[in-house]
Structure formats: structure tokens, C-alpha cells
Write a protein that holds these residues in place. Structure first.
Motif: not given
Length: 130
Positions: A86-115
Motif C-alpha cells: 500500500n502507499h502508506n508502507g503497509n504490507n497486509v494483503d487482505i485476500d491472503k489473510e482471509m484465505s489463511e484465516l479460512a484454512k486455519n479455521q478448518i485446521y483448528y476444527q479438524a484438531v478439535v474433532d480429533r481431540l
């Protein structure tokens, strides 16, 4: 214990997923913050391999902490300083972050199910297989 190290491994997996979720949420909440640099959770062994284990601490006393020990969490939070989106020096890619969040939620739920499965097995044994 009955399950060996399985419960401890699942606990560490939940801790990792929780830290990753907090890190992603922090990145998302700072998407418009000037000069904010995105953070990510990486495994220590991956980081060590990248660095080639080039750092070695000199211990002058046996009571000194060994920097090469694997104590603590098997992951680190790293800041990505190498990019700016971004023009303000920020490097957060919101699309990448949302994708990572979705993958992490799936991973978390899989671990909880296994537990849950492990505890259901234990409950079944306690009840005598019923």
C-alpha cells in the motif's frame, strides 16, 4: 497415559492454531495502519533450516541457557519487512489473510474433532464399551 503423546500433540496443535488465528486477526485489524508490517507464524525448525543453524552461543558455565535447546513453542511469529503493498508502507494483503484465516479455521476444527474422538474413545472404555 492411554494415548501416548497424542493428547499433548493435539494440545500443541490447538495452541499453534490459536496463535496463528490471533496473528491473522491482528494483521486484518491493521490493514489500514500506516507502516504496519504483516506477521506470520512459522515453525522454528523451518526458520532454523533457512538460517542454516549459523548461530551458536558460547556457554562459559554449565548453568547458562543453551540457545540451541528446543524448549517452548515449536513456532515463532515473524514480521515480513521485505514488502510494501500500500502507499502508506503497509504490507497486509487482505485476500491472503482471509484465505489463511479460512484454512486455519478448518485446521483448528479438524484438531478439535480429533481431540473429541480421543475423549469419546476414553469415555467408551470407561463405560465398558457401551
Amino acid at each position: 497415559m492411554m494415548f501416548g503423546n497424542t493428547i499433548q500433540t493435539l494440545e500443541r496443535s490447538l495452541n499453534y492454531s490459536s496463535v496463528k488465528n490471533q496473528t491473522i486477526a491482528n494483521n486484518i485489524s491493521n490493514v489500514d495502519t500506516a507502516n504496519y508490517k504483516a506477521k506470520q507464524v512459522v515453525f522454528k525448525n523451518v526458520l532454523d533450516n533457512e538460517l542454516g543453524n549459523q548461530f551458536e552461543a558460547k556457554r562459559t558455565n554449565s548453568r547458562h541457557i543453551d540457545f540451541g535447546s528446543n524448549s517452548g513453542a515449536p513456532y515463532k511469529i515473524m514480521t515480513n519487512q521485505s514488502t510494501t503493498y500500500n502507499h502508506n508502507g503497509n504490507n497486509v494483503d487482505i485476500d491472503k489473510e482471509m484465505s489463511e484465516l479460512a484454512k486455519n479455521q478448518i485446521y483448528y476444527q479438524a484438531v478439535v474433532d480429533r481431540l473429541n474422538g480421543k475423549f469419546n474413545s476414553l469415555q467408551s472404555v470407561i463405560r465398558g464399551g457401551n
